[in-house]
Design a protein around this motif. Structure first.
Motif, short mmCIF file in Angstrom:
data_model
loop_
_atom_site.label_atom_id
_atom_site.label_comp_id
_atom_site.label_asym_id
_atom_site.label_seq_id
_atom_site.Cartn_x
_atom_site.Cartn_y
_atom_site.Cartn_z
N MET A 1 0.84 -1.20 0.00
CA MET A 1 0.00 0.00 0.00
C MET A 1 0.88 1.25 0.00
O MET A 1 1.67 1.46 0.91
N HIS A 2 0.75 2.06 -1.03
CA HIS A 2 1.57 3.27 -1.04
C HIS A 2 0.83 4.41 -0.34
O HIS A 2 -0.39 4.43 -0.25
N ILE A 3 1.62 5.33 0.18
CA ILE A 3 1.06 6.52 0.83
C ILE A 3 1.50 7.73 0.03
O ILE A 3 2.69 7.89 -0.27
N THR A 4 0.53 8.56 -0.35
CA THR A 4 0.86 9.77 -1.09
C THR A 4 0.32 10.97 -0.31
O THR A 4 -0.87 11.03 -0.02
N VAL A 5 1.21 11.88 0.03
CA VAL A 5 0.80 13.05 0.81
C VAL A 5 1.18 14.30 0.04
O VAL A 5 2.29 14.41 -0.47
N THR A 6 0.22 15.22 -0.09
CA THR A 6 0.51 16.46 -0.80
C THR A 6 0.17 17.69 0.04
O THR A 6 -0.95 17.79 0.55
N GLN A 7 1.15 18.55 0.21
CA GLN A 7 0.98 19.89 0.79
C GLN A 7 0.20 19.87 2.10
O GLN A 7 -0.77 20.61 2.28
N LEU A 8 0.63 19.02 3.01
CA LEU A 8 -0.06 18.90 4.29
C LEU A 8 0.36 20.05 5.22
O LEU A 8 1.56 20.29 5.41
N THR A 9 -0.64 20.74 5.78
CA THR A 9 -0.37 21.86 6.68
C THR A 9 -1.15 21.69 7.96
O THR A 9 -2.32 21.30 7.94
N LYS A 10 -0.50 21.96 9.08
CA LYS A 10 -1.20 21.94 10.37
C LYS A 10 -0.57 22.98 11.27
O LYS A 10 0.64 22.98 11.48
N SER B 1 5.06 17.07 1.78
CA SER B 1 4.64 16.21 0.66
C SER B 1 5.63 15.05 0.52
O SER B 1 6.83 15.23 0.73
N PHE B 2 5.11 13.88 0.18
CA PHE B 2 6.00 12.73 -0.10
C PHE B 2 5.19 11.60 -0.70
O PHE B 2 3.96 11.61 -0.72
N ASN B 3 5.92 10.61 -1.22
CA ASN B 3 5.35 9.37 -1.77
C ASN B 3 6.09 8.20 -1.18
O ASN B 3 7.31 8.24 -1.10
N THR B 4 5.38 7.15 -0.80
CA THR B 4 6.12 5.93 -0.48
C THR B 4 5.67 4.86 -1.47
O THR B 4 4.52 4.84 -1.89
N PRO B 5 6.59 3.97 -1.88
CA PRO B 5 6.22 2.94 -2.84
C PRO B 5 5.37 1.83 -2.21
O PRO B 5 5.29 1.75 -0.99
N ASP B 6 4.77 1.02 -3.05
CA ASP B 6 3.88 -0.06 -2.60
C ASP B 6 4.56 -1.03 -1.66
O ASP B 6 3.95 -1.54 -0.73
N ASP B 7 5.85 -1.32 -1.92
CA ASP B 7 6.50 -2.37 -1.14
C ASP B 7 7.20 -1.84 0.12
O ASP B 7 7.95 -2.57 0.75
N ALA B 8 6.95 -0.57 0.48
CA ALA B 8 7.56 -0.04 1.70
C ALA B 8 6.71 -0.45 2.90
O ALA B 8 5.77 0.23 3.27
N GLN C 1 2.96 -6.97 8.90
CA GLN C 1 2.37 -5.73 9.42
C GLN C 1 2.98 -4.49 8.75
O GLN C 1 4.19 -4.35 8.70
N ARG C 2 2.09 -3.62 8.24
CA ARG C 2 2.57 -2.34 7.70
C ARG C 2 2.73 -1.36 8.85
O ARG C 2 1.85 -1.25 9.70
N ILE C 3 3.87 -0.67 8.84
CA ILE C 3 4.21 0.17 9.99
C ILE C 3 4.66 1.55 9.53
O ILE C 3 5.37 1.69 8.53
#
Lengths: 245, 264
Positions: free
Chosen positions: A1-10, A22-29, A189-191
């Motif tokens: 499962m990849h995670i894609t995050v764009t322009q997150l602000t808090k 912002s970042f991307n992680t690949p499916d196999d991470a 387990q995905r962590i």
């Protein structure tokens, strides 16, 4: 499962905890590790990824699913995750066993017997057999964190999020807890994990996100990151944390 | 007995008295000493004691004692209702509601109960043509204790830290489940010792209802003293009868406190 995050602000008051991350992680991470100085936004990012916090702006994709930020959707998204915090955060009025079994009963609607069985299995696995009936106050920090870990994984979460899980523990207890996390990471387990244990990160991480002042300044495979950190800050950070190890 | 003597002889030290026995012995000695002082004091004052005239009125006094117990019980239940309302009011997001609740708590806690009873009965209740002394007294007493209880409850609720709430959300509890399984059980435990202590105060404060002539223990003892032309005899049983109500309560309060300490 990849995670894609764009322009997150808090933002908290005047403090920008996340500043367009912002970042991307690949499916196999399978195991993503967040590194960076204290106050760089690791905890906030972890909480947003786990739907514990609403971002002010930005988008998160978990696989193909876009996270939504209204209360009902956040509850549903949250229930797919398991969390472990720096301060254990067990419920002090419940026995260790109830800490694990109660959420199984009332959130996952398991029967009393199934919940008890599942909770006991998870706790046995983490070496908590003799301690299941004790209250958190009667357990050591390491035991408490193992209960917290059992509570997080017992419902078989899609994603396990750990926020500096060993920073409140002494070195012996740290080893125990890290061994368990490593075992989980080497399984299915995905962590997503934030930590200052750089040697441990090097062993378990598939992917590294390096944060500084609310931004993700490096996002790459773990082997590549530890071999050649690109930014000066990451170089200093890795060096500083390994100097006495 | 025999075995312990042998152990003592073997290690050659005098027998250690157990802690609880020491406490009992000292308590008895102190009580005896204090009683002696009181007896000496009163025998020097040449006061003529007439215990029989109070003993003749024992039924009246017993009824007053039961009345005090019942008034306390009624006021207790009502004070918890007031406390919950005042606490909810103070936590309300509606500003006038919050200000009103806070104002009530401050006024009630800032004035003596005696004054509240006089004003509440002779001015407010009279204006409203409410002449039933006991119910009016109970309401005023309940409001007074309720204001203190509200602060105890509020403190207990606010002592549940942000990390507990986050943990509740993290395990997937919704709002209702968080209240039921995390906030209320912990807040209630924390509020219990203070509440039990407040209950002791409530029993004692109920004696002030005598100023608006409610037939509770203090008032009937005053009446008995007056009717029997005795000055002081009634006050000794009066004190003992209050202790009979409050000592078990404070013992219970202390036990709760000890248990709570162990659990955190």
């Amino acid at each position: 499962m990849h995670i894609t995050v764009t322009q997150l602000t808090k933002q908290y008051g005047a403090h920008l905890a996340l500043d367009g991350a912002s970042f991307n992680t690949p499916d196999d991470a399978g195991c993503v590790v967040l590194l960076g100085p204290s106050g760089s936004g690791k905890s906030t990012l972890l909480r947003v990824l786990g739907s514990l916090l609403t971002p002010d702006a930005g988008e998160v994709l978990m696989g193909e699913e876009r996270l939504l930020w209204n209360e009902a959707d956040m509850l549903r998204q949250r229930r797919e995750n398991g969390f472990v915090f720096q301060g254990f955060n067990l419920f002090p009025h419940l026995s260790a066993l109830e800490n694990v079994a109660l959420p199984l009963r009332v959130v996952r609607s398991r029967s009393d017997e199934t919940a008890r069985r599942t909770a006991l299995d998870a706790m046995e696995r983490f070496g908590l057999g003799p301690h299941v009936e004790k209250r958190p106050a009667e357990l050591s920090g390491g035991q408490q964190q193992r209960v917290a870990l059992a509570r997080a994984i017992a419902p078989q979460p899609r994603l396990l999020l750990l926020d500096e899980p060993t920073s409140a523990l002494d070195p012996m207890m740290t080893q125990d807890v890290l061994d368990l996390i490593r075992e989980l990471a080497e399984g299915v387990q995905r962590i997503v994990l934030s930590t200052h244990e750089i040697a441990f990160a090097r062993k378990v991480a598939d992917w590294v996100l390096f944060l500084d002042r609310g931004k993700v300044i490096e996002s790459c495979g773990a082997a590549e990151f530890f071999a050649r950190p690109i930014t000066l800050l990451a170089q200093h950070f890795v060096e500083a944390l390994t100097r006495y190890r | 007995m025999f075995t312990s003597w042998r152990v003592v002889a073997w290690n050659g030290r005098p027998a250690e008295m157990s802690e609880s026995r020491k406490v009992w012995l000292w308590s008895a000695a102190l009580a005896l000493g204090c009683s002696l002082v009181v007896v000496v004091l009163f025998s020097a004052s040449e006061y003529q004691w007439h215990w029989d005239s109070i003993w003749q009125r024992r039924e009246l006094i017993a009824r007053g004692w039961v009345a005090t117990a019942l008034i306390s019980l009624a006021a207790l239940v009502l004070s918890i209702v007031f406390a919950l309302l005042l606490m909810a009011g103070q936590r309300s997001r509606v500003l006038p509601m919050c200000l009103f609740a806070r104002g009530v708590v401050e006024i009630v806690r800032g004035t003596p109960l005696l004054v509240q009873l006089l004003v509440g009965y002779y001015i407010v209740a009279n204006q409203l043509h409410l002449n039933a002394r006991a119910p009016v007294g109970i309401v005023i007493l309940a409001l007074f204790e309720g204001a203190y209880l509200a602060e105890i409850f509020r403190g207990a609720l606010e002592s549940i830290g942000a990390s507990q709430l986050e943990a509740a959300r993290a395990v997937g509890f919704d709002r209702r489940q968080t209240w039921r399984f995390v906030i209320l059980p912990q807040a209630m435990r924390r509020a219990l010792p203070g509440t039990a202590g407040q209950l002791v105060s409530l029993v004692k404060d109920s004696s002030l209802l005598s100023v608006i002539a409610v037939d509770e223990l203090t008032h009937v003892v005053q009446a008995a003293n007056a009717a029997a032309y005795t000055g002081l005899e009634g006050f000794v049983p009066l004190m003992l009868l209050y202790l009979a109500l409050t000592l078990p309560l404070s013992w219970w309060a202390r036990r709760l406190e000890a248990r709570f300490k162990y659990e955190t």
